[in-house]
Scaffold this motif. Sequence first.
Motif, PDB file in Angstrom:
ATOM      1  N   GLU A  76     -22.218  50.494  56.825  1.00  0.00           N
ATOM      2  CA  GLU A  76     -22.512  49.272  57.591  1.00  0.00           C
ATOM      3  C   GLU A  76     -21.079  48.836  58.314  1.00  0.00           C
ATOM      4  O   GLU A  76     -20.238  48.660  57.410  1.00  0.00           O
ATOM      5  N   ILE A  77     -21.240  48.214  59.443  1.00  0.00           N
ATOM      6  CA  ILE A  77     -19.844  47.730  60.276  1.00  0.00           C
ATOM      7  C   ILE A  77     -20.415  46.326  60.579  1.00  0.00           C
ATOM      8  O   ILE A  77     -21.504  45.994  61.131  1.00  0.00           O
ATOM      9  N   ASN A  78     -19.577  45.294  60.056  1.00  0.00           N
ATOM     10  CA  ASN A  78     -19.686  43.957  60.512  1.00  0.00           C
ATOM     11  C   ASN A  78     -18.323  43.650  60.919  1.00  0.00           C
ATOM     12  O   ASN A  78     -17.294  43.293  60.167  1.00  0.00           O
ATOM     13  N   GLY A  79     -18.252  43.352  62.152  1.00  0.00           N
ATOM     14  CA  GLY A  79     -16.974  42.905  62.741  1.00  0.00           C
ATOM     15  C   GLY A  79     -15.695  43.897  62.825  1.00  0.00           C
ATOM     16  O   GLY A  79     -15.998  45.015  63.131  1.00  0.00           O
ATOM     17  N   ASP A  80     -14.649  43.447  62.070  1.00  0.00           N
ATOM     18  CA  ASP A  80     -13.744  44.400  61.859  1.00  0.00           C
ATOM     19  C   ASP A  80     -13.959  44.823  60.445  1.00  0.00           C
ATOM     20  O   ASP A  80     -12.508  45.084  59.807  1.00  0.00           O
ATOM     21  N   THR A  81     -14.793  44.818  59.665  1.00  0.00           N
ATOM     22  CA  THR A  81     -15.145  45.412  58.275  1.00  0.00           C
ATOM     23  C   THR A  81     -16.057  46.339  58.197  1.00  0.00           C
ATOM     24  O   THR A  81     -17.271  46.244  58.765  1.00  0.00           O
ATOM     25  N   ALA A  82     -15.816  47.546  57.689  1.00  0.00           N
ATOM     26  CA  ALA A  82     -16.683  48.419  57.153  1.00  0.00           C
ATOM     27  C   ALA A  82     -17.105  48.587  55.801  1.00  0.00           C
ATOM     28  O   ALA A  82     -15.963  48.411  54.925  1.00  0.00           O
ATOM     29  N   ARG A  83     -18.211  48.905  55.420  1.00  0.00           N
ATOM     30  CA  ARG A  83     -18.520  49.021  54.032  1.00  0.00           C
ATOM     31  C   ARG A  83     -19.182  50.263  53.889  1.00  0.00           C
ATOM     32  O   ARG A  83     -20.328  50.644  54.682  1.00  0.00           O
ATOM     33  N   ILE A  84     -18.746  51.111  52.985  1.00  0.00           N
ATOM     34  CA  ILE A  84     -19.273  52.465  52.772  1.00  0.00           C
ATOM     35  C   ILE A  84     -19.646  52.790  51.183  1.00  0.00           C
ATOM     36  O   ILE A  84     -18.673  52.432  50.417  1.00  0.00           O
ATOM     37  N   GLY A  85     -20.663  52.885  50.837  1.00  0.00           N
ATOM     38  CA  GLY A  85     -20.922  53.136  49.478  1.00  0.00           C
ATOM     39  C   GLY A  85     -22.541  53.350  48.993  1.00  0.00           C
ATOM     40  O   GLY A  85     -23.459  53.649  50.209  1.00  0.00           O
ATOM     41  N   SER A  86     -23.148  52.722  48.123  1.00  0.00           N
ATOM     42  CA  SER A  86     -24.388  53.020  47.484  1.00  0.00           C
ATOM     43  C   SER A  86     -24.749  51.843  46.666  1.00  0.00           C
ATOM     44  O   SER A  86     -23.904  51.138  46.137  1.00  0.00           O
ATOM     45  N   VAL A  94     -16.539  60.205  26.671  1.00  0.00           N
ATOM     46  CA  VAL A  94     -16.021  59.763  27.753  1.00  0.00           C
ATOM     47  C   VAL A  94     -16.552  60.722  28.928  1.00  0.00           C
ATOM     48  O   VAL A  94     -16.184  61.884  28.794  1.00  0.00           O
ATOM     49  N   VAL A  95     -17.017  60.104  29.826  1.00  0.00           N
ATOM     50  CA  VAL A  95     -17.579  60.950  31.145  1.00  0.00           C
ATOM     51  C   VAL A  95     -16.562  60.955  32.184  1.00  0.00           C
ATOM     52  O   VAL A  95     -16.136  59.676  32.492  1.00  0.00           O
ATOM     53  N   PRO A  96     -15.818  61.799  32.545  1.00  0.00           N
ATOM     54  CA  PRO A  96     -14.465  61.999  33.388  1.00  0.00           C
ATOM     55  C   PRO A  96     -14.818  61.460  34.750  1.00  0.00           C
ATOM     56  O   PRO A  96     -16.236  61.824  35.210  1.00  0.00           O
ATOM     57  N   PRO A  97     -14.213  60.838  35.552  1.00  0.00           N
ATOM     58  CA  PRO A  97     -14.517  60.313  36.746  1.00  0.00           C
ATOM     59  C   PRO A  97     -14.630  61.564  37.998  1.00  0.00           C
ATOM     60  O   PRO A  97     -13.908  62.783  37.656  1.00  0.00           O
ATOM     61  N   GLN A  98     -15.413  61.363  38.666  1.00  0.00           N
ATOM     62  CA  GLN A  98     -15.756  62.388  39.867  1.00  0.00           C
ATOM     63  C   GLN A  98     -15.483  61.845  41.222  1.00  0.00           C
ATOM     64  O   GLN A  98     -16.520  61.388  41.745  1.00  0.00           O
ATOM     65  N   PRO A  99     -14.274  61.348  41.633  1.00  0.00           N
ATOM     66  CA  PRO A  99     -14.277  60.485  42.774  1.00  0.00           C
ATOM     67  C   PRO A  99     -14.457  61.235  43.888  1.00  0.00           C
ATOM     68  O   PRO A  99     -14.564  62.389  44.100  1.00  0.00           O
ATOM     69  N   TYR A 100     -15.454  60.476  44.953  1.00  0.00           N
ATOM     70  CA  TYR A 100     -15.759  61.076  45.964  1.00  0.00           C
ATOM     71  C   TYR A 100     -15.678  60.175  47.133  1.00  0.00           C
ATOM     72  O   TYR A 100     -15.376  60.378  48.519  1.00  0.00           O
ATOM     73  N   LEU A 101     -15.608  58.803  46.928  1.00  0.00           N
ATOM     74  CA  LEU A 101     -15.490  57.847  47.806  1.00  0.00           C
ATOM     75  C   LEU A 101     -13.843  57.650  48.312  1.00  0.00           C
ATOM     76  O   LEU A 101     -13.445  57.632  49.496  1.00  0.00           O
ATOM     77  N   ARG A 102     -12.978  57.539  47.299  1.00  0.00           N
ATOM     78  CA  ARG A 102     -11.473  57.480  47.557  1.00  0.00           C
ATOM     79  C   ARG A 102     -10.810  58.694  48.201  1.00  0.00           C
ATOM     80  O   ARG A 102     -10.225  58.607  49.274  1.00  0.00           O
ATOM     81  N   PRO A 103     -11.297  60.019  47.861  1.00  0.00           N
ATOM     82  CA  PRO A 103     -10.786  61.051  48.323  1.00  0.00           C
ATOM     83  C   PRO A 103     -11.194  61.167  49.845  1.00  0.00           C
ATOM     84  O   PRO A 103     -10.722  61.534  50.730  1.00  0.00           O
ATOM     85  N   ALA A 104     -12.680  60.855  50.083  1.00  0.00           N
ATOM     86  CA  ALA A 104     -13.060  60.713  51.701  1.00  0.00           C
ATOM     87  C   ALA A 104     -12.333  59.546  52.241  1.00  0.00           C
ATOM     88  O   ALA A 104     -11.912  59.908  53.448  1.00  0.00           O
ATOM     89  N   LEU A 105     -12.200  58.676  51.800  1.00  0.00           N
ATOM     90  CA  LEU A 105     -11.502  57.391  52.357  1.00  0.00           C
ATOM     91  C   LEU A 105      -9.995  57.661  52.741  1.00  0.00           C
ATOM     92  O   LEU A 105      -9.435  57.553  53.628  1.00  0.00           O
ATOM     93  N   TYR A 106      -9.106  58.366  51.944  1.00  0.00           N
ATOM     94  CA  TYR A 106      -7.878  58.593  52.021  1.00  0.00           C
ATOM     95  C   TYR A 106      -7.368  60.121  52.619  1.00  0.00           C
ATOM     96  O   TYR A 106      -6.459  60.421  52.527  1.00  0.00           O
TER      97      TYR A 106
END
Length: 107
Positions: free
Chosen positions: A51-61, A90-102
Amino acid sequence: MAEYREEPGWKEKIADDVRELFGKLTGEVLEDAKRLVPVDTGHLRESLSSEINGDTARIGSDLNYALYVEEGHRVGYAGPDGETVFTGEVVPPQPYLRPALYRRRGA
């Protein structure tokens, strides 16, 4: 030397172009996140939105476990007294948002 004249509506034109580019970039990041998210049932991938609100975007779940997939977590359970007991697993991280962003994007 030619005289400089301001084109009428130039500020609005730039603002429109910036909004269009911002929307395109937000859509690309969301598409990449959906492509990169690990899939078991598919619920997490289906829940990803933007969602985009002005100059801010939120991407997530809005799923309660989305952060645990991205960041990883310790495994625990509720003990007999209601206190959380951690197993040491410990369940290791499975990043998907940060790699998509960067992800490097062309100009």
